[in-house]
Write a protein that holds these residues in place. Structure first.
Motif, PDB file in Angstrom:
ATOM      1  N   ASN A  68      -0.960  -6.146   1.628  1.00 13.88           N
ATOM      2  CA  ASN A  68      -2.245  -5.349   1.169  1.00 13.88           C
ATOM      3  C   ASN A  68      -3.251  -5.141   2.331  1.00 13.88           C
ATOM      4  OD1 ASN A  68      -1.799  -5.410  -1.768  1.00 13.88           O
ATOM      5  ND2 ASN A  68      -2.435  -7.431  -1.941  1.00 13.88           N
ATOM      6  N   ILE A 117       0.879  -1.298  -0.011  1.00 16.07           N
ATOM      7  CA  ILE A 117      -0.011   0.109  -0.060  1.00 16.07           C
ATOM      8  C   ILE A 117       0.831   1.288   0.050  1.00 16.07           C
ATOM      9  CG2 ILE A 117      -1.915   1.300   1.412  1.00 16.07           C
ATOM     10  CD1 ILE A 117      -2.616  -1.351   2.412  1.00 16.07           C
ATOM     11  N   ILE A 121     -11.459   3.815   0.019  1.00 16.77           N
ATOM     12  CA  ILE A 121     -11.792   2.694   0.678  1.00 16.77           C
ATOM     13  C   ILE A 121     -11.089   2.947   2.143  1.00 16.77           C
ATOM     14  CG2 ILE A 121     -11.945   0.163   1.208  1.00 16.77           C
ATOM     15  CD1 ILE A 121     -11.844  -0.125  -1.754  1.00 16.77           C
ATOM     16  N   PHE A 179      -4.374  -3.602  -4.623  1.00 18.75           N
ATOM     17  CA  PHE A 179      -3.921  -2.210  -4.936  1.00 18.75           C
ATOM     18  C   PHE A 179      -4.462  -1.901  -6.524  1.00 18.75           C
ATOM     19  CE2 PHE A 179      -0.270  -0.045  -7.041  1.00 18.75           C
ATOM     20  CZ  PHE A 179      -0.498   1.297  -6.594  1.00 18.75           C
ATOM     21  N   GLU A 217      -8.295  -4.788   4.277  1.00 17.46           N
ATOM     22  CA  GLU A 217      -7.608  -5.399   3.353  1.00 17.46           C
ATOM     23  C   GLU A 217      -7.769  -4.989   1.722  1.00 17.46           C
ATOM     24  OE1 GLU A 217      -5.125  -9.533   2.004  1.00 17.46           O
ATOM     25  OE2 GLU A 217      -6.325  -9.456   4.125  1.00 17.46           O
ATOM     26  N   ILE A 218      -6.929  -4.353   0.991  1.00 20.45           N
ATOM     27  CA  ILE A 218      -7.496  -4.055  -0.133  1.00 20.45           C
ATOM     28  C   ILE A 218      -6.426  -4.954  -1.136  1.00 20.45           C
ATOM     29  CG2 ILE A 218      -8.210  -1.745   0.378  1.00 20.45           C
ATOM     30  CD1 ILE A 218      -5.355  -0.792  -0.857  1.00 20.45           C
ATOM     31  N   TRP A 231     -14.317  -7.460  -5.750  1.00 21.87           N
ATOM     32  CA  TRP A 231     -13.021  -6.583  -6.324  1.00 21.87           C
ATOM     33  C   TRP A 231     -13.116  -6.824  -8.172  1.00 21.87           C
ATOM     34  CZ3 TRP A 231     -10.295  -3.275  -3.945  1.00 21.87           C
ATOM     35  CH2 TRP A 231     -10.348  -3.393  -2.446  1.00 21.87           C
ATOM     36  N   GLU A 268     -17.035  -4.651   2.125  1.00 19.97           N
ATOM     37  CA  GLU A 268     -16.688  -3.223   2.436  1.00 19.97           C
ATOM     38  C   GLU A 268     -16.181  -3.016   3.935  1.00 19.97           C
ATOM     39  OE1 GLU A 268     -16.429   1.073   3.363  1.00 19.97           O
ATOM     40  OE2 GLU A 268     -18.089  -0.547   4.060  1.00 19.97           O
ATOM     41  N   ASP A 280     -12.256   3.227  -5.568  1.00 18.06           N
ATOM     42  CA  ASP A 280     -10.840   3.142  -5.645  1.00 18.06           C
ATOM     43  C   ASP A 280     -10.004   2.783  -4.261  1.00 18.06           C
ATOM     44  OD1 ASP A 280     -10.888   5.596  -4.697  1.00 18.06           O
ATOM     45  OD2 ASP A 280      -9.291   6.607  -6.144  1.00 18.06           O
ATOM     46  N   PRO A 281      -8.970   2.120  -4.179  1.00 17.79           N
ATOM     47  CA  PRO A 281      -8.482   1.758  -2.811  1.00 17.79           C
ATOM     48  C   PRO A 281      -8.264   2.868  -1.751  1.00 17.79           C
ATOM     49  CG  PRO A 281      -7.458   0.386  -4.692  1.00 17.79           C
ATOM     50  CD  PRO A 281      -8.375   1.281  -5.255  1.00 17.79           C
ATOM     51  N   TYR A 295     -10.406  -2.327  -7.996  1.00 19.45           N
ATOM     52  CA  TYR A 295     -11.535  -1.404  -7.676  1.00 19.45           C
ATOM     53  C   TYR A 295     -12.434  -2.363  -6.996  1.00 19.45           C
ATOM     54  CZ  TYR A 295      -9.438   2.128 -10.578  1.00 19.45           C
ATOM     55  OH  TYR A 295      -8.757   3.206 -11.327  1.00 19.45           O
ATOM     56  N   MET A 296     -13.219  -1.604  -5.747  1.00 24.06           N
ATOM     57  CA  MET A 296     -14.252  -2.423  -5.195  1.00 24.06           C
ATOM     58  C   MET A 296     -15.728  -1.885  -5.701  1.00 24.06           C
ATOM     59  SD  MET A 296     -15.065  -2.369  -0.979  1.00 24.06           S
ATOM     60  CE  MET A 296     -13.544  -3.517  -0.676  1.00 24.06           C
TER      61      MET A 296
END
Length: 684
Positions: A401, A356, A472, A419, A416-417, A450, A441, A468-469, A422-423
């Motif tokens: 992440n 990140i 979030i 990188f 946790e995302i 994702w 989310e 976008d991350p 997109y969500m």
């Protein structure tokens, strides 16, 4: 009036007087000498000042000295044309510099004018223009860098304020210098024109009025004109040179003399090569004739010796630094560890894995730092509280992440995302599903997926909410801060808020603090409000209410209820702002009576001694009624009588975190409510 103010006033006033009244040649000699002295003072100040802003008044100085110098030009011209005797200084400069030759004097004067106008003035003007433009263009980036340093804790609020003020001063200074250089250029042009007028006018005056021969008039007035031009152009050239040095100065911590000498004579190899070249030219070229070999070889050997001395000095410095570094390392091993720094706990921390890091790195296009700035601004506007500095740290112990959020050093949430993904979240009306990696989310625990960059446009066209991350993480951090803002509000924060209100409401604060309530008691009231999501921006109303009721009770819970009732417009605006009929749940009067009968008052405050079995029935009923509201997509709102609200909120707060409890006195009269259920103590 201070002496400095009087001097500046007299300096300008005398310039105006010299334009109007004639002055004797003796006084003109004194003033010309004074003018040269001022020019030298300005020159050496610009040379040795450590920072450009130390000469922030330079544009004004340019204007003042230009006007004064032109007034002396007018006075000398008057004396040249009227008496032919402008004083010793002018005549001496004309004879000495030109060596008694009209041709040599004229050429030297023309060379001085050309150097000043074409070389110094033109270069200074261009540098000022470019510097002013670049300084203005760089302001947004510098401001963002300051905000980033402030958010990461690298600087304090005071340091940030000082750096912002310095940026504004630099912008104003270089903007002024861009225009002030025109004074110098105009001064040189005016001096050239005045010189031509003196020459022609002097010859005409000498021949027609004083009856001189043409050759004598030419000899006399040419010398005087050259002298007058020199005594004017030399100070003008000195100030032009000072202007050029000031606008080209790049040093921030040293004067230009130290910088120049240090940079020119810091590499021994360069000095060896220069010395060798001079020796070669002096020995193997015709320059060795007539003893010039001594000049070239002498200078070459001097450069080689200087290079050797500098090289030896650098070797000694390197050894000393190495020894000093070893001593420092040894001291670090021997000294007792200073554990005081380890006791410091950051109010808010955001730690993230190395995957990140690009989101937080400005050099890689990351804008997470900017979003953190906006979070603090958003919460200040929304809830009226100043969020403490948010620490951003990378943590290699986390998954690449993963990120975690800490409040006062304790982890309260994580997420946790992906990188490069997109969500996408289904708002409830999307019929066609899109393929992706299932997830949740992190802020509201809603189901999401994702998706890749290629799927983003299609998902948005289908009705998905795509984020976008960085958004979030920022949303998650915002919600966590809001939910813990009450415990982040310290006594010092409250004191700062009180001080802000006191600036415009002195009488209110003098009445309230500390006569009626202490800072700690006001803190408890504000924490109670923030704990239930009520904004404290309207501090004047809050403090007015506390001042009204603190004389009768100092129970912070009761005072909070009085404040909430006074803030009913704001509370209604939060929960009933759409204007439509709002669906709520009410509290059975029998339950309210049971709660009131179970309240016990102590010196520490009131608490509820309700029967556990009855408490369980009430909580079960609350759960059932809340589900009715949630099934309709409504917020879980329960309406109670004013006297019961705070006790019922305490009763349910540990079991239903998002439950909203409002009393009838906290609702505006024009709000329409519809009850779809009643919380009872009966068996369900």
């Amino acid at each position: 009036m201070q002496k400095s103010d009087m001097f500046v006033g007299l300096y300008l006033l005398s310039a105006v007087i010299f334009f109007i009244l004639p002055i004797p040649n003796f006084l003109l000699d004194v003033l010309i000498t004074f003018n040269i002295m001022v020019a030298l003072v300005i020159l050496f100040n610009c040379l040795y000042t450590e920072e450009t802003l130390n000469m922030s008044s330079f544009p004004t100085i340019l204007l003042f000295t230009t006007v004064f110098r032109i007034s002396l030009n007018v006075s000398s011209t008057r004396l040249i044309l009227s008496t032919g005797n402008p004083g010793v200084v002018v005549e001496t400069f004309g004879n000495f510099v030109g060596g008694g030759s009209l041709v040599i004097g004229s050429i030297i004067f023309i060379v001085l004018v050309i150097v000043q106008m074409i070389v110094i003035n033109k270069g200074s003007e261009r540098v000022s223009e470019v510097t002013a433009r670049f300084t203005l263009d760089a302001m947004p980036g510098k401001q963002m860098a300051i905000d980033a340093d402030l958010n990461t804790g690298a600087i304090t609020d005071k340091e940030a304020s000082e750096r912002r003020e310095k940026i504004q001063q630099e912008s104003a200074f270089f903007g002024s210098m861009d225009g002030a250089t025109k004074y110098v250029k105009g001064d040189a042009t005016a001096g050239l024109i005045i010189t031509a007028i003196n020459l022609v006018g002097g010859i005409v005056t000498g021949v027609t009025i004083q009856g001189m021969e043409l050759t004598d008039a030419l000899q006399r007035y040419t010398i005087l004109t050259i002298g007058d031009g020199l005594v004017s152009q030399i100070p003008s050239m000195l100030i032009s040179l000072a202007t050029g040095m000031l606008v080209t100065k790049a040093a921030k911590a040293n004067n230009i003399g130290n910088i120049m000498i240090g940079q020119l004579f810091q590499i021994p190899k360069v000095l060896y090569m220069v010395g060798g070249t001079l020796c070669f030219l002096g020995i193997f070229t015709p320059l060795r004739k007539e003893g010039r070999i001594l000049v070239y070889v002498g200078m070459g050997l001097a450069m080689i010796v200087i290079g050797r001395m500098i090289g030896h000095k650098q070797e000694v410095s390197a050894i000393e630094e190495e020894v000093q570094e070893e001593d420092v390392q040894a001291d670090e091993i021997r000294r007792h560890e200073n554990v005081n720094a380890l006791l410091q706990v950051d109010p808010i921390e955001l730690e993230f894995g190395y995957g990140i890091i690009p989101l937080a790195d400005v050099n890689q296009g990351g804008d997470l730092l900017d979003r953190v700035v906006m979070i603090r601004r958003q919460i200040a506007l929304e809830l009226g509280a100043v969020v403490p500095i948010i620490r951003l740290r990378d943590n290699i112990q986390l998954n690449p992440n993963q990120y975690i959020i800490k409040i006062k050093g304790i982890q309260v949430s994580e997420g946790e995302i992906l990188f490069d993904h997109y969500m996408a979240m289904n708002p409830g009306y999307v019929e066609e599903e899109i393929t992706g990696i299932p997830t949740y989310e992190p802020s509201f625990h809603l189901p999401a997926i994702w998706i890749t960059e290629a799927q983003r446009e299609r998902a948005e066209s289908m009705g998905y909410t795509v984020v976008d991350p960085p958004s979030i993480i920022a949303t998650h951090l915002t919600e966590i801060i809001k939910s813990h803002l009450d415990e982040l509000l310290t006594r010092q924060d409250v004191q700062n808020l009180i001080n802000n209100v006191k600036e415009s409401n002195t009488t209110l604060i003098d009445e309230l603090v500390p006569k009626l309530l202490g800072v700690g008691e006001i803190q408890k009231v504000l924490q109670n409000l923030l704990g239930e999501g009520i904004s404290i921006r309207d501090l004047v109303t809050i403090f007015e209410t506390l001042a009204d009721y603190a004389a009768t009770t100092r129970d912070t819970d009761v005072l909070t209820e009085y404040v909430r009732q006074r803030l009913k417009r704001a509370i209604s605006n939060i929960y009933f702002a759409d204007g439509d009929m709002t669906t709520v749940v009410t509290l059975d009067p029998n339950v309210e009576q049971d709660i009131m009968n179970s309240i016990k008052q102590t010196e520490q405050g009131a608490y509820i001694t309700l029967d556990p079995a009855k408490t369980k029935k009430i909580l079960n009923s609350v759960e059932v009624e809340i589900k009715k509201l949630e099934n309709q997509g409504k917020a879980p709102i329960i309406i109670t009588s004013p006297i019961v609200r705070m006790y019922f909120k305490k009763l349910t707060s540990d079991y239903f975190k998002d439950l909203i409890v409002i009393s009838y006195n906290e609702i505006e009269s024009d709000v329409e409510l519809q009850s779809i259920g009643v919380v009872t103590a009966n068996d369900n």
